[in-house]
Design a protein around this motif. Structure first.
Motif, PDB file in Angstrom:
ATOM      1  N   ASN A 120      -1.253  16.025 -31.630  1.00 31.17           N
ATOM      2  CA  ASN A 120      -0.503  16.777 -32.638  1.00 31.17           C
ATOM      3  C   ASN A 120       0.243  17.896 -31.899  1.00 31.17           C
ATOM      4  O   ASN A 120      -0.373  18.709 -31.194  1.00 31.17           O
ATOM      5  N   HIS A 121       1.567  17.936 -32.056  1.00 32.00           N
ATOM      6  CA  HIS A 121       2.392  18.934 -31.370  1.00 32.00           C
ATOM      7  C   HIS A 121       1.886  20.361 -31.651  1.00 32.00           C
ATOM      8  O   HIS A 121       1.869  21.215 -30.747  1.00 32.00           O
ATOM      9  N   LEU A 122       1.487  20.593 -32.892  1.00 32.81           N
ATOM     10  CA  LEU A 122       1.017  21.939 -33.255  1.00 32.81           C
ATOM     11  C   LEU A 122      -0.293  22.273 -32.544  1.00 32.81           C
ATOM     12  O   LEU A 122      -0.533  23.418 -32.162  1.00 32.81           O
ATOM     13  N   VAL A 144       4.062  30.535 -34.102  1.00 35.22           N
ATOM     14  CA  VAL A 144       5.412  30.862 -34.597  1.00 35.22           C
ATOM     15  C   VAL A 144       6.452  30.139 -33.755  1.00 35.22           C
ATOM     16  O   VAL A 144       6.619  30.431 -32.574  1.00 35.22           O
ATOM     17  N   SER A 145       7.182  29.223 -34.406  1.00 32.04           N
ATOM     18  CA  SER A 145       8.155  28.454 -33.629  1.00 32.04           C
ATOM     19  C   SER A 145       9.417  28.234 -34.447  1.00 32.04           C
ATOM     20  O   SER A 145       9.643  28.905 -35.450  1.00 32.04           O
ATOM     21  N   GLY A 146      10.216  27.245 -34.007  1.00 33.83           N
ATOM     22  CA  GLY A 146      11.447  26.944 -34.736  1.00 33.83           C
ATOM     23  C   GLY A 146      11.178  26.170 -36.010  1.00 33.83           C
ATOM     24  O   GLY A 146      11.992  26.164 -36.925  1.00 33.83           O
ATOM     25  N   GLY A 147      10.056  25.509 -36.082  1.00 36.73           N
ATOM     26  CA  GLY A 147       9.765  24.695 -37.258  1.00 36.73           C
ATOM     27  C   GLY A 147       8.533  25.145 -38.019  1.00 36.73           C
ATOM     28  O   GLY A 147       8.282  24.679 -39.128  1.00 36.73           O
ATOM     29  N   HIS A 148       7.763  26.069 -37.449  1.00 36.74           N
ATOM     30  CA  HIS A 148       6.467  26.392 -38.042  1.00 36.74           C
ATOM     31  C   HIS A 148       6.134  27.872 -37.949  1.00 36.74           C
ATOM     32  O   HIS A 148       6.605  28.564 -37.045  1.00 36.74           O
ATOM     33  N   GLY A 286       3.999  29.181 -29.526  1.00 36.68           N
ATOM     34  CA  GLY A 286       5.239  28.709 -30.149  1.00 36.68           C
ATOM     35  C   GLY A 286       6.417  29.497 -29.589  1.00 36.68           C
ATOM     36  O   GLY A 286       6.242  30.584 -29.030  1.00 36.68           O
ATOM     37  N   GLY A 287       7.614  28.936 -29.749  1.00 35.14           N
ATOM     38  CA  GLY A 287       8.801  29.526 -29.139  1.00 35.14           C
ATOM     39  C   GLY A 287       9.036  30.993 -29.469  1.00 35.14           C
ATOM     40  O   GLY A 287       9.434  31.777 -28.602  1.00 35.14           O
ATOM     41  N   VAL A 288       8.765  31.390 -30.720  1.00 37.44           N
ATOM     42  CA  VAL A 288       9.041  32.773 -31.118  1.00 37.44           C
ATOM     43  C   VAL A 288       8.057  33.745 -30.450  1.00 37.44           C
ATOM     44  O   VAL A 288       8.340  34.945 -30.323  1.00 37.44           O
ATOM     45  N   THR A 318       7.546  28.079 -25.471  1.00 40.64           N
ATOM     46  CA  THR A 318       8.489  27.113 -26.032  1.00 40.64           C
ATOM     47  C   THR A 318       7.985  25.695 -25.728  1.00 40.64           C
ATOM     48  O   THR A 318       7.050  25.517 -24.941  1.00 40.64           O
ATOM     49  N   ASP A 319       8.643  24.693 -26.356  1.00 35.14           N
ATOM     50  CA  ASP A 319       8.146  23.322 -26.236  1.00 35.14           C
ATOM     51  C   ASP A 319       8.070  22.865 -24.779  1.00 35.14           C
ATOM     52  O   ASP A 319       9.002  23.089 -24.002  1.00 35.14           O
ATOM     53  N   ASN A 320       6.961  22.241 -24.449  1.00 32.74           N
ATOM     54  CA  ASN A 320       6.733  21.760 -23.086  1.00 32.74           C
ATOM     55  C   ASN A 320       5.692  20.643 -23.165  1.00 32.74           C
ATOM     56  O   ASN A 320       5.063  20.449 -24.215  1.00 32.74           O
ATOM     57  N   GLY A 361      11.621  22.658 -43.063  1.00 32.01           N
ATOM     58  CA  GLY A 361      12.314  23.256 -41.934  1.00 32.01           C
ATOM     59  C   GLY A 361      13.111  22.231 -41.173  1.00 32.01           C
ATOM     60  O   GLY A 361      13.291  21.105 -41.637  1.00 32.01           O
ATOM     61  N   LYS A 362      13.570  22.631 -39.993  1.00 31.08           N
ATOM     62  CA  LYS A 362      14.417  21.719 -39.235  1.00 31.08           C
ATOM     63  C   LYS A 362      13.648  20.494 -38.757  1.00 31.08           C
ATOM     64  O   LYS A 362      14.230  19.504 -38.378  1.00 31.08           O
ATOM     65  N   LYS A 363      12.334  20.602 -38.773  1.00 31.50           N
ATOM     66  CA  LYS A 363      11.537  19.448 -38.367  1.00 31.50           C
ATOM     67  C   LYS A 363      11.006  18.700 -39.584  1.00 31.50           C
ATOM     68  O   LYS A 363      10.071  17.935 -39.469  1.00 31.50           O
TER      69      LYS A 363
HETATM   70  O1  KG4 Z   1       8.183  26.030 -30.032  1.00 34.25           O
HETATM   71  P1  KG4 Z   1       9.630  25.781 -29.867  1.00 34.25           P
HETATM   72  O2  KG4 Z   1      10.183  25.558 -28.471  1.00 34.25           O
HETATM   73  O3  KG4 Z   1      10.084  24.523 -30.723  1.00 34.25           O
HETATM   74  C1  KG4 Z   1       9.508  24.253 -31.956  1.00 34.25           C
HETATM   75  O4  KG4 Z   1       8.424  23.623 -31.961  1.00 34.25           O
HETATM   76  O5  KG4 Z   1      10.122  24.683 -32.951  1.00 34.25           O
HETATM   77  O6  KG4 Z   1      10.415  26.982 -30.552  1.00 34.25           O
HETATM   78  C2  KG4 Z   1      11.812  27.058 -30.538  1.00 34.25           C
HETATM   79  C3  KG4 Z   1      12.216  28.267 -31.323  1.00 34.25           C
HETATM   80  C4  KG4 Z   1      13.723  28.373 -31.517  1.00 34.25           C
HETATM   81  O7  KG4 Z   1      13.988  28.590 -32.888  1.00 34.25           O
HETATM   82  C5  KG4 Z   1      14.091  29.584 -30.663  1.00 34.25           C
HETATM   83  O8  KG4 Z   1      15.202  30.308 -31.164  1.00 34.25           O
HETATM   84  C6  KG4 Z   1      12.816  30.395 -30.733  1.00 34.25           C
HETATM   85  O9  KG4 Z   1      11.779  29.461 -30.643  1.00 34.25           O
HETATM   86  N1  KG4 Z   1      12.733  31.359 -29.613  1.00 34.25           N
HETATM   87  C7  KG4 Z   1      12.690  32.689 -29.805  1.00 34.25           C
HETATM   88  C8  KG4 Z   1      12.714  33.270 -28.497  1.00 34.25           C
HETATM   89  N2  KG4 Z   1      12.723  32.254 -27.587  1.00 34.25           N
HETATM   90  C9  KG4 Z   1      12.733  31.088 -28.289  1.00 34.25           C
HETATM   91  N3  KG4 Z   1      12.686  33.431 -30.922  1.00 34.25           N
HETATM   92  C10 KG4 Z   1      12.678  34.767 -30.778  1.00 34.25           C
HETATM   93  N4  KG4 Z   1      12.720  35.392 -29.580  1.00 34.25           N
HETATM   94  C11 KG4 Z   1      12.718  34.690 -28.416  1.00 34.25           C
HETATM   95  N5  KG4 Z   1      12.751  35.320 -27.249  1.00 34.25           N
END
Ligand code: KG4
Ligand code: ZN
Length: 367
Positions: A120-122, A144-148, A286-288, A318-320, A361-363
């Motif tokens: 599971n990605h999460l 906290v990410s782009g989708g969650h 998560g990305g955020v 971020t995603d890896n 969300g976008k996902k």
């Molecule tokens: O976890 P992730 O790589 O992909 C998902 O699973 O969504 O998160 C990507 C998100 C994008 O919306 C990107 O704008 C955000 O993480 N992000 C950030 C930062 N670096 C990446 N948001 C706020 N501040 C950052 N420095």
């Protein structure tokens, strides 16, 4: 497995707009070692469309996965024959992309005769603090990410309870939309963060949604509407935005996100501490979680309450695929594995018992 001493896992990730492969070496009694972590983004491919186009993403994953695997093996100085298992994101995410990864993983598993582990990605994000800092269960996770966006009590590799989450946009989406509205490059998080550093956070007072309601559910969609109105008012007044206007809007926006996450984290900690008062730890992922202002505020909040705070290095926020290999390792170590019936899942909540959150969300639907 090499004389039962170490396990070499390949991880694959392709659930959104990053294609990734990583190789992890696990040795009993020692911290796992990331031998290679290759991530190929697709920002350029989607730039003209203002968001991730699922079909384009899926095709790009199908093209790039092999290259990522090859590059990971070269970096790790290994060959396919050295792999003991392959772990792959099986959801949640954009279905075409997830399918691309699952097909490659099945091919490798069948061709090399090694176990296949669906991840599971999460869980990959949520278990990252165990990979990077050997954090013990249980702990509180803010994902906290782009989708969650959700608060989880992590009790085991597949045992998560959700305390709350966003009812509409994820914060990463809000950062990305803010960047789009202000003509800043994607992904929006890093560009909004660097603009915000030059701005005055007090000039625009954006809403802090749902703070008036109990619990730790969140909402971020109103924030972008408020930002849009502020931008349009400036454009109507002066015919355009100055550099300073843009920086101030970013700073005001980021301050609102920081305040909401800080207050909701305080409430999630209240719930967590009632249940698990000893050696409390908050981890973000998560990305955020790469955002320095968010990290700094949460670290201060935790410090004031005697809670240990941990955040992965930026490249593992971020995603890896290293996180996918690690989550696979945790399942593998418990004897779990999948077979050729492993399915790609667009939606896959970590806490199957919690009621579904609203919004999509976008996902796709929020997990
Ligand atoms: O976890 P992730 O790589 O992909 C998902 O699973 O969504 O998160 C990507 C998100 C994008 O919306 C990107 O704008 C955000 O993480 N992000 C950030 C930062 N670096 C990446 N948001 C706020 N501040 C950052 N420095
Ligand atoms: Zn992610």
């Amino acid at each position: 497995m090499n004389e039962n001493t170490e396990t070499i896992l390949l991880g694959l990730e392709s659930s959104c707009d990053d294609t990734a492969a990583a190789i992890l070496r696990a040795t009993p009694g020692a911290a796992p070692e990331i031998l290679a972590s290759i991530v190929k983004g697709q920002t350029d491919l989607h730039a003209a469309f203002g968001g991730v186009v699922p079909e384009i993403a899926a095709r790009a994953h199908a093209e790039k996965l092999d290259l990522c695997v090859e590059e990971a093996l070269t970096t790790a100085n290994l060959t396919l024959a050295d792999l003991d298992a392959v772990a792959v994101t099986a959801g949640p995410g954009l279905i075409g992309g997830v399918l691309s990864g699952v097909m490659v993983a099945k091919g490798l598993s069948a061709g090399l005769g090694i176990p296949l582990i669906g991840v599971n990605h999460l869980a990959g994000h949520a278990l990252t603090p165990r990979l990077t800092d050997q954090v013990a269960f249980p702990y509180l996770m803010l994902l906290v990410s782009g989708g969650h966006c959700q608060f989880l009590i992590a009790r085991g590799p597949e045992d998560f309870s959700r305390l709350g989450g966003t009812i509409d946009d994820a914060p990463g989406e809000a950062f990305d939309k803010t960047a789009r509205l202000l003509g800043l490059p994607q992904p929006g998080g890093p560009s909004v963060q660097s603009e915000a550093a030059k701005g005055d956070a007090k000039r625009f007072r954006f809403p802090r949604p749902l703070l008036d309601r109990p619990g730790c559910d969140m909402s971020f969609s109103g924030l972008k509407t408020a930002l849009l109105r502020a931008r349009d008012a400036l454009v109507a007044e002066k015919g355009g935005l100055t550099e300073q206007d843009r920086a101030d809007l970013c700073a005001g926006f980021q301050a609102a996100v920081v305040d909401v996450l800080s207050e909701k984290t305080r409430r999630a900690l209240d719930i967590y501490l009632t249940e698990i008062p000893t050696e409390p730890l908050l981890a973000v992922a998560g990305g955020v979680a790469a955002n320095t202002a968010i990290r700094a505020r949460l670290e201060t909040d935790c410090g004031e309450r005697g809670v240990t705070f941990t955040a992965p290095p930026l490249a593992l926020c971020t995603d890896n695929a290293a996180m996918i290999a690690y989550a696979g390792l945790e399942r593998f170590a418990k004897g779990a594995k999948d077979d050729m019936t492993l399915a790609a899942r667009p939606r896959w909540p970590l806490d199957q018992t919690a009621p579904a959150l609203l919004g999509s969300g976008k996902k796709g639907a929020k997990a």
